[in-house]
Design a protein around this motif. Sequence first.
Motif, PDB file in Angstrom:
ATOM      1  N   VAL A  84       0.829  -1.201   0.000  1.00 41.14           N
ATOM      2  CA  VAL A  84       0.000   0.000   0.000  1.00 41.14           C
ATOM      3  C   VAL A  84       0.865   1.254   0.000  1.00 41.14           C
ATOM      4  O   VAL A  84       0.621   2.205  -0.756  1.00 41.14           O
ATOM      5  CB  VAL A  84      -0.950   0.001   1.219  1.00 41.14           C
ATOM      6  N   ILE A 109      -8.243  -5.329   5.002  1.00 37.48           N
ATOM      7  CA  ILE A 109      -8.287  -4.016   5.654  1.00 37.48           C
ATOM      8  C   ILE A 109      -7.845  -4.122   7.106  1.00 37.48           C
ATOM      9  O   ILE A 109      -7.095  -3.280   7.608  1.00 37.48           O
ATOM     10  CB  ILE A 109      -9.699  -3.415   5.547  1.00 37.48           C
ATOM     11  N   THR A 118      -0.130   2.828   9.434  1.00 37.20           N
ATOM     12  CA  THR A 118      -0.993   3.529   8.476  1.00 37.20           C
ATOM     13  C   THR A 118      -1.823   4.627   9.142  1.00 37.20           C
ATOM     14  O   THR A 118      -2.466   5.409   8.458  1.00 37.20           O
ATOM     15  CB  THR A 118      -1.919   2.545   7.741  1.00 37.20           C
ATOM     16  N   LYS A 133      -2.063   9.128  -2.227  1.00 37.91           N
ATOM     17  CA  LYS A 133      -2.540   7.974  -3.001  1.00 37.91           C
ATOM     18  C   LYS A 133      -3.880   8.288  -3.663  1.00 37.91           C
ATOM     19  O   LYS A 133      -4.699   9.026  -3.119  1.00 37.91           O
ATOM     20  CB  LYS A 133      -2.728   6.743  -2.103  1.00 37.91           C
ATOM     21  N   VAL A 135      -7.235   6.245  -5.053  1.00 40.61           N
ATOM     22  CA  VAL A 135      -7.904   4.948  -5.003  1.00 40.61           C
ATOM     23  C   VAL A 135      -9.109   4.952  -5.934  1.00 40.61           C
ATOM     24  O   VAL A 135      -9.906   5.895  -5.935  1.00 40.61           O
ATOM     25  CB  VAL A 135      -8.353   4.592  -3.572  1.00 40.61           C
ATOM     26  N   LEU A 160     -15.737   1.985   3.062  1.00 42.68           N
ATOM     27  CA  LEU A 160     -14.421   2.051   2.447  1.00 42.68           C
ATOM     28  C   LEU A 160     -13.873   3.469   2.467  1.00 42.68           C
ATOM     29  O   LEU A 160     -12.697   3.696   2.773  1.00 42.68           O
ATOM     30  CB  LEU A 160     -14.471   1.516   1.015  1.00 42.68           C
ATOM     31  N   LYS A 161     -14.708   4.439   2.157  1.00 41.07           N
ATOM     32  CA  LYS A 161     -14.250   5.826   2.182  1.00 41.07           C
ATOM     33  C   LYS A 161     -13.850   6.246   3.598  1.00 41.07           C
ATOM     34  O   LYS A 161     -12.875   6.985   3.788  1.00 41.07           O
ATOM     35  CB  LYS A 161     -15.334   6.756   1.641  1.00 41.07           C
ATOM     36  N   LEU A 164     -10.496   4.216   4.601  1.00 40.66           N
ATOM     37  CA  LEU A 164      -9.380   4.728   3.809  1.00 40.66           C
ATOM     38  C   LEU A 164      -9.018   6.142   4.263  1.00 40.66           C
ATOM     39  O   LEU A 164      -7.836   6.483   4.402  1.00 40.66           O
ATOM     40  CB  LEU A 164      -9.730   4.713   2.322  1.00 40.66           C
ATOM     41  N   ILE A 169      -6.116   8.374   3.161  1.00 39.02           N
ATOM     42  CA  ILE A 169      -6.421   8.319   1.724  1.00 39.02           C
ATOM     43  C   ILE A 169      -7.798   8.936   1.487  1.00 39.02           C
ATOM     44  O   ILE A 169      -8.822   8.337   1.818  1.00 39.02           O
ATOM     45  CB  ILE A 169      -6.400   6.867   1.210  1.00 39.02           C
ATOM     46  N   THR A 170      -7.810  10.114   0.919  1.00 39.44           N
ATOM     47  CA  THR A 170      -9.073  10.836   0.716  1.00 39.44           C
ATOM     48  C   THR A 170      -9.438  11.015  -0.752  1.00 39.44           C
ATOM     49  O   THR A 170     -10.556  11.405  -1.065  1.00 39.44           O
ATOM     50  CB  THR A 170      -9.007  12.212   1.390  1.00 39.44           C
ATOM     51  N   VAL A 172     -10.614   9.343  -3.458  1.00 37.46           N
ATOM     52  CA  VAL A 172     -11.256   8.062  -3.758  1.00 37.46           C
ATOM     53  C   VAL A 172     -12.329   8.267  -4.817  1.00 37.46           C
ATOM     54  O   VAL A 172     -13.219   9.108  -4.659  1.00 37.46           O
ATOM     55  CB  VAL A 172     -11.889   7.439  -2.496  1.00 37.46           C
TER      56      VAL A 172
END
Length: 199
Positions: A84, A109, A118, A133, A135, A160-161, A164, A169-170, A172
């Motif tokens: 990742v 996950i 993370t 990142k 996604v 998932l949003k 993440l 990680i935004t 997406v």
Amino acid sequence: MKKILHVMASPRGTASISRQLGDSITAQLAVSNPGSIITTVDLNVNPFPHLFEAQIDALRIPADRLTEAQKELTKRSDEAIAQVLEADTIVISLPLYNFGIPSPLKSWIDNIARAGYTFSYGADGPKGLVEGKKVYIALASGGVFSEGPFKEYDFAVPYLKTVLGFMGITDVEVIRAEGTAVSGLMEHALERAIERIAV
């Protein structure tokens, strides 16, 4: 050149619509970024075990204090996190099962959402450590969940949003192949989804 990580969660192999959609996304990413390296993780071919007590204990111990046995318990988590962190772009392909995500994806996950790796906790609360990142979520569903009366039944995308985002990680993007079990929609669900890919 980009490093692309494609994580697949459908048990249907090459017949999977979500996998075909994810493959189309990764293919277009590769065309847009010549020389890209694609790493594929099929969670049904090589599934992560559901978390168990000894593993949970090991995941919470600093790396320099782990016993050899505990290092074995954290090895796959370490490898998944490394994938990742190394990736520029992540494609997650999944079917919507009973309004949520398949259990193999949840296990993955659970292995990458790890304090100190993370995300972290500080005086200002939690902070995501995975940044920069992009996604793509390639989601296949038998019905239509992006709008209409069943929209509130989609717990996969919000979950998932959220998870993440918790890891930092935004960026997406969700691409849906919807109505794969609905006459009049199923015939072109994948084709229409592929047309919406913009990478």
